[in-house]
Structure formats: structure tokens, C-alpha cells
Write a protein that holds these residues in place. Structure first.
Motif, PDB file in Angstrom:
ATOM      1  N   GLN A 195       0.832  -1.201   0.000  1.00 22.08           N
ATOM      2  CA  GLN A 195       0.000   0.000   0.000  1.00 22.08           C
ATOM      3  C   GLN A 195       0.865   1.248   0.000  1.00 22.08           C
ATOM      4  O   GLN A 195       0.575   2.226  -0.703  1.00 22.08           O
ATOM      5  N   ARG A 196       1.947   1.223   0.763  1.00 21.58           N
ATOM      6  CA  ARG A 196       2.851   2.372   0.824  1.00 21.58           C
ATOM      7  C   ARG A 196       3.432   2.701  -0.539  1.00 21.58           C
ATOM      8  O   ARG A 196       3.682   3.875  -0.864  1.00 21.58           O
ATOM      9  N   LEU A 197       3.661   1.673  -1.342  1.00 16.27           N
ATOM     10  CA  LEU A 197       4.231   1.871  -2.677  1.00 16.27           C
ATOM     11  C   LEU A 197       3.166   2.179  -3.731  1.00 16.27           C
ATOM     12  O   LEU A 197       3.477   2.270  -4.922  1.00 16.27           O
ATOM     13  N   GLY A 198       1.918   2.333  -3.293  1.00 17.92           N
ATOM     14  CA  GLY A 198       0.853   2.637  -4.244  1.00 17.92           C
ATOM     15  C   GLY A 198       0.337   1.407  -4.954  1.00 17.92           C
ATOM     16  O   GLY A 198      -0.273   1.517  -6.024  1.00 17.92           O
ATOM     17  N   GLY A 199       0.580   0.244  -4.360  1.00 18.60           N
ATOM     18  CA  GLY A 199       0.190  -0.997  -5.018  1.00 18.60           C
ATOM     19  C   GLY A 199      -1.117  -1.583  -4.527  1.00 18.60           C
ATOM     20  O   GLY A 199      -1.405  -2.756  -4.794  1.00 18.60           O
ATOM     21  N   GLY A 200      -1.934  -0.806  -3.822  1.00 16.85           N
ATOM     22  CA  GLY A 200      -3.248  -1.299  -3.423  1.00 16.85           C
ATOM     23  C   GLY A 200      -4.105  -1.542  -4.651  1.00 16.85           C
ATOM     24  O   GLY A 200      -4.208  -0.678  -5.524  1.00 16.85           O
ATOM     25  N   LEU A 201      -4.732  -2.710  -4.735  1.00 16.25           N
ATOM     26  CA  LEU A 201      -5.474  -3.092  -5.931  1.00 16.25           C
ATOM     27  C   LEU A 201      -6.974  -3.091  -5.671  1.00 16.25           C
ATOM     28  O   LEU A 201      -7.429  -3.239  -4.538  1.00 16.25           O
ATOM     29  N   ARG A 202      -7.727  -2.961  -6.728  1.00 19.99           N
ATOM     30  CA  ARG A 202      -9.191  -3.004  -6.623  1.00 19.99           C
ATOM     31  C   ARG A 202      -9.692  -4.255  -7.363  1.00 19.99           C
ATOM     32  O   ARG A 202      -9.409  -5.366  -6.965  1.00 19.99           O
ATOM     33  N   GLN A 203     -10.383  -4.096  -8.473  1.00 16.77           N
ATOM     34  CA  GLN A 203     -10.931  -5.271  -9.178  1.00 16.77           C
ATOM     35  C   GLN A 203      -9.841  -5.909 -10.041  1.00 16.77           C
ATOM     36  O   GLN A 203      -9.940  -5.991 -11.267  1.00 16.77           O
ATOM     37  N   ALA A 204      -8.814  -6.393  -9.375  1.00 17.52           N
ATOM     38  CA  ALA A 204      -7.635  -6.913 -10.064  1.00 17.52           C
ATOM     39  C   ALA A 204      -7.816  -8.343 -10.558  1.00 17.52           C
ATOM     40  O   ALA A 204      -6.926  -8.896 -11.189  1.00 17.52           O
ATOM     41  N   GLY A 205      -8.973  -8.929 -10.278  1.00 15.30           N
ATOM     42  CA  GLY A 205      -9.229 -10.287 -10.739  1.00 15.30           C
ATOM     43  C   GLY A 205      -9.127 -10.447 -12.241  1.00 15.30           C
ATOM     44  O   GLY A 205      -8.834 -11.540 -12.735  1.00 15.30           O
ATOM     45  N   VAL A 206      -9.351  -9.363 -12.977  1.00 15.53           N
ATOM     46  CA  VAL A 206      -9.286  -9.456 -14.439  1.00 15.53           C
ATOM     47  C   VAL A 206      -7.880  -9.808 -14.921  1.00 15.53           C
ATOM     48  O   VAL A 206      -7.721 -10.422 -15.970  1.00 15.53           O
ATOM     49  N   VAL A 207      -6.846  -9.418 -14.157  1.00 19.41           N
ATOM     50  CA  VAL A 207      -5.487  -9.816 -14.532  1.00 19.41           C
ATOM     51  C   VAL A 207      -5.008 -11.022 -13.714  1.00 19.41           C
ATOM     52  O   VAL A 207      -4.244 -11.852 -14.202  1.00 19.41           O
ATOM     53  N   ALA A 208      -5.500 -11.145 -12.473  1.00 19.10           N
ATOM     54  CA  ALA A 208      -5.144 -12.303 -11.661  1.00 19.10           C
ATOM     55  C   ALA A 208      -5.635 -13.590 -12.311  1.00 19.10           C
ATOM     56  O   ALA A 208      -5.019 -14.657 -12.147  1.00 19.10           O
ATOM     57  N   ALA A 209      -6.724 -13.502 -13.076  1.00 16.52           N
ATOM     58  CA  ALA A 209      -7.250 -14.681 -13.765  1.00 16.52           C
ATOM     59  C   ALA A 209      -6.216 -15.280 -14.706  1.00 16.52           C
ATOM     60  O   ALA A 209      -6.125 -16.507 -14.847  1.00 16.52           O
ATOM     61  N   CYS A 210      -5.429 -14.424 -15.343  1.00 12.56           N
ATOM     62  CA  CYS A 210      -4.352 -14.917 -16.216  1.00 12.56           C
ATOM     63  C   CYS A 210      -3.325 -15.698 -15.403  1.00 12.56           C
ATOM     64  O   CYS A 210      -2.776 -16.703 -15.869  1.00 12.56           O
ATOM     65  N   GLY A 211      -3.046 -15.213 -14.198  1.00 14.69           N
ATOM     66  CA  GLY A 211      -2.070 -15.875 -13.344  1.00 14.69           C
ATOM     67  C   GLY A 211      -2.499 -17.278 -12.966  1.00 14.69           C
ATOM     68  O   GLY A 211      -1.669 -18.201 -12.886  1.00 14.69           O
ATOM     69  N   ILE A 212      -3.787 -17.468 -12.742  1.00 10.10           N
ATOM     70  CA  ILE A 212      -4.295 -18.804 -12.410  1.00 10.10           C
ATOM     71  C   ILE A 212      -4.094 -19.746 -13.596  1.00 10.10           C
ATOM     72  O   ILE A 212      -3.633 -20.882 -13.442  1.00 10.10           O
ATOM     73  N   VAL A 213      -4.418 -19.264 -14.785  1.00  6.63           N
ATOM     74  CA  VAL A 213      -4.179 -20.078 -15.983  1.00  6.63           C
ATOM     75  C   VAL A 213      -2.695 -20.397 -16.121  1.00  6.63           C
ATOM     76  O   VAL A 213      -2.313 -21.531 -16.440  1.00  6.63           O
ATOM     77  N   ALA A 214      -1.857 -19.408 -15.859  1.00  2.06           N
ATOM     78  CA  ALA A 214      -0.409 -19.607 -15.983  1.00  2.06           C
ATOM     79  C   ALA A 214       0.087 -20.714 -15.059  1.00  2.06           C
ATOM     80  O   ALA A 214       0.872 -21.582 -15.461  1.00  2.06           O
ATOM     81  N   LEU A 215      -0.361 -20.690 -13.808  1.00  2.00           N
ATOM     82  CA  LEU A 215       0.093 -21.690 -12.845  1.00  2.00           C
ATOM     83  C   LEU A 215      -0.432 -23.081 -13.174  1.00  2.00           C
ATOM     84  O   LEU A 215       0.211 -24.089 -12.851  1.00  2.00           O
ATOM     85  N   GLU A 216      -1.571 -23.142 -13.823  1.00  4.23           N
ATOM     86  CA  GLU A 216      -2.163 -24.434 -14.160  1.00  4.23           C
ATOM     87  C   GLU A 216      -1.713 -24.979 -15.509  1.00  4.23           C
ATOM     88  O   GLU A 216      -1.711 -26.189 -15.725  1.00  4.23           O
ATOM     89  N   ARG A 217      -1.316 -24.085 -16.429  1.00  6.49           N
ATOM     90  CA  ARG A 217      -1.072 -24.523 -17.809  1.00  6.49           C
ATOM     91  C   ARG A 217       0.321 -24.222 -18.368  1.00  6.49           C
ATOM     92  O   ARG A 217       0.758 -24.879 -19.314  1.00  6.49           O
ATOM     93  N   MET A 218       1.002 -23.226 -17.814  1.00  5.33           N
ATOM     94  CA  MET A 218       2.175 -22.692 -18.517  1.00  5.33           C
ATOM     95  C   MET A 218       3.523 -23.119 -17.944  1.00  5.33           C
ATOM     96  O   MET A 218       4.565 -22.839 -18.547  1.00  5.33           O
ATOM     97  N   ILE A 219       3.537 -23.775 -16.806  1.00  5.91           N
ATOM     98  CA  ILE A 219       4.824 -24.114 -16.186  1.00  5.91           C
ATOM     99  C   ILE A 219       5.532 -25.237 -16.922  1.00  5.91           C
ATOM    100  O   ILE A 219       6.714 -25.111 -17.294  1.00  5.91           O
TER     101      ILE A 219
END
Length: 343
Positions: free
Chosen positions: A226-250
Motif C-alpha cells: 500500500q505504501r508503494l501505491g500498489g493497493g489493488l481493486r478489481q484486479a481479478g481481471v489480470v489475476a485470472a491470467c495468473g491462475i491459468v499460468a500456474l495451471e497450464r504454462m509451467i
């Protein structure tokens, strides 16, 4: 002209499955801990690396800087390798954000000598800074994507326990290291108290990294984010890619390593270059003649090949999912043309 882009694995585009996941992502306000997709990504990341909790951040640099802020206090000292990403490529963040000073140790292909690490730990006393953190990088970018030996990480970990100093692992490409070693990433991560890994490199997400550690550490890291300005709001739209990455891309990262090995087998026979055999997907190529790296890069670009450099004498090629095996063959043809024209 279509360029064959070997500058970095950060140039990868999200997959169609990722784009669909973004569109369909269930979202909420992450500032209130109410984005279910972010929460799921953090949980999956922590489990994958054998840690209690995770924190989604916008970049690897932010993840590293949050870790430094969480582990240290102004005036402390951090032990790290002299060409580490945190020291070399993060815009002076350790000084500007955390107010800490580096104790730099020259490594051999990213590996700091064990005896030098222990020697660098400050004794207690009013005139000395407190050694509050040891940083490792695996894989090590400026060492050409080298993987730190697991036994080495264990030795550093034992020193850290002896002196009660935490270890932060810049594991931007930790899954490349895991593929090379043939072990789960958690077997590497267990020798660090906190780990940052990138989703936006070989895993092909449009942005984002995850910082993992104990619940207590991540709770404080969330405040530092938060101090670095990294507080997120509806970030699920990009976090969804991360879930696919962990399940499919490794698992597919092995292909990137094969492409790098293919290119290495060609480059090692070119007399004007000295190239180290890659562990993973990064090739470090030293120029042996009186030509600067930028001259090669300009010539490559004329023929449709993009690369980058570590310095005036060293080229860098990085393989990834958006460069095919056929592209590697074309890249070899371009390099050969430039070699012939220079020779």
C-alpha cells in the motif's frame, strides 16, 4: 516486417485461454480482500511454493521492493550478489524505498561464495549497520539464466539460521530453475523465507508477480505494498491470467530451454562469439572482436531479429513461447548473415 523477438520473455502475449479467463473473471475490491480471483491466485501461488500466504503485486520489482521494506529498517544492510536484479535494475529502490545499503559480493555465475556471505554478516555493535537480509536470485539473469545449485541454497539457508537472518529469493524465473533441476518449485523455495516470482515472463501473463511467505510476513507486506501505491481493486481481471499460468504454462517452459539449447549449439561454433551453455532460456554471448553489441543489434534488426545486450561486449538472447522452433532457425540464418558481413 515480422520481427523474431528474442529481447526478453517479458514480450510474451497472453494466451487465448487467458483472455477468456480475463473476460469471465469474478471480481471484487481487493483493497477489502474481496476479489475472489485474486484470493485464489494468492492461495494457489503459496501452495505451489510451499508457503502459508501470497500477495499479488503489479511487477517483480514491486515484489522485491515490498520484501525489502518488510524485512528491513532504514540503515540496515542487505547482502546480495553484485549483479543481482535488485541492485542492478530496480532504479535504486533499496535505497530510495527502504533506506538500506547493499553489501555486494561478486559471484561466480550468480553464486556468492559461502565463506564470503558469512564474512559479510556484521558483528553486533553501535558502529555497524544491522545485517537484516540475504538476497538470492534464481535463476540469475545477468549470469545468463543460471540456476543456483540446490545444495548451495541449502548451505546459505543454514548460515541464515545460524545468524537468525531471513533470506529473500528473487525467483522471477523460479519455475525455469525447477524445470532445469527436475523438482517442484517448492523444493527451491523451502530454502528462503520469502519468494517473489513473475507471471509476466515465461508464464506469459500481461502483468503481475506474486510474493509468498508466512502469514505474518504477507500481512505486513500487504501494508508495505500500500505504501508503494500498489493497493489493488478489481484486479481479478489480470489475476485470472495468473491462475491459468500456474495451471497450464509451467510445464511448457521445457520447450523454451530446448530452443535456447538449439540456438547455443549454433552460436558456439561461431568464432567471433564466446557463449556459455544455457541452463534455462537465456543466452549470454560475449563478442570477441572489436565490435560493440549495439552494432550487432542494429544489423540483426535490419533482417528482422531483435535481441538486447548486457553491456558493450555481451549480447543476450531470451527464448519464450512466442518464438517458435522455426523462428529459431530463421534467427540462426540472420545471425549467420551478419557474421558473414562482419567477417
Amino acid at each position: 516486417m515480422r520481427f523474431i523477438d528474442l529481447r526478453s520473455d517479458t514480450v510474451t502475449k497472453p494466451t487465448e485461454e487467458m483472455r477468456k479467463a480475463m473476460y469471465e473473471a469474478e471480481v471484487g475490491d481487493d483493497g477489502y480482500g474481496e476479489d475472489p480471483t485474486v484470493n485464489l491466485l494468492e492461495q494457489k501461488a503459496a501452495e505451489l511454493l510451499g508457503k502459508e500466504a501470497g500477495l499479488f503485486v503489479v511487477s517483480g520489482t514491486m515484489g522485491n521492493q515490498v520484501a525489502l521494506l518488510t524485512w528491513t529498517r532504514p540503515g540496515d544492510e542487505v547482502i546480495l550478489e553484485s549483479e543481482s536484479h535488485i541492485y542492478y535494475y530496480e532504479a535504486g529502490g533499496m535505497a530510495g524505498n527502504s533506506g538500506v545499503q547493499p553489501f555486494l559480493i561478486d559471484g561466480e555465475e550468480g553464486v556468492m561464495p559461502i565463506e564470503e556471505i558469512e564474512k559479510a554478516i556484521r558483528p553486533k555493535g553501535r558502529v555497524f549497520p544491522k545485517t537484516s537480509l540475504i538476497v538470492l536470485e534464481n535463476t540469475h539473469n545477468r549470469a545468463g539464466g543460471k540456476v543456483l545449485p540446490l545444495e548451495y541454497m541449502k548451505e546459505v539457508y543454514e548460515i541464515s539460521r545460524k545468524h537468525d537472518i531471513p533470506i529473500h529469493l528473487d525467483g522471477a524465473r523460479i519455475f525455469n530453475a525447477a524445470i532445469y533441476l527436475g523438482i517442484p518449485a517448492k523444493e527451491i523455495a523451502k530454502y528462503a523465507d520469502s519468494v517473489m516470482f513473475c507471471l509476466s515472463k515465461g508464464l506469459s501473463c500481461p502483468m503481475g508477480s506474486v510474493l509468498v511467505g508466512s502469514k505474518e510476513f504477507i500481512e505486513e507486506a500487504r501494508r508495505k505494498r500500500q505504501r508503494l501505491g500498489g493497493g489493488l481493486r478489481q484486479a481479478g481481471v489480470v489475476a485470472a491470467c495468473g491462475i491459468v499460468a500456474l495451471e497450464r504454462m509451467i510445464d511448457r517452459l521445457v520447450e523454451d530451454h530446448e530452443k535456447a539449447q538449439n540456438l547455443y549449439n549454433f552460436l558456439k561454433d561461431i568464432e567471433i562469439f564466446s557463449v556459455k551453455k544455457p541452463d534455462t532460456n537465456i543466452l549470454k554471448v560475449r563478442i570477441k572482436i572489436n565490435k560493440k553489441a549495439r552494432e550487432f543489434l542494429e544489423e540483426f534488426k535490419k533482417y528482422g531479429l531483435l535481441a538486447t545486450s548486457f553491456d558493450d561486449e555481451t549480447l543476450r538472447f531470451v527464448t519464450h513461447k512466442d518464438v517458435s522452433f522455426e523462428d529459431i532457425e530463421k534467427a540462426k540464418e540472420i545471425i549467420y548473415k551478419v557474421w558473414e558481413s562482419i567477417s
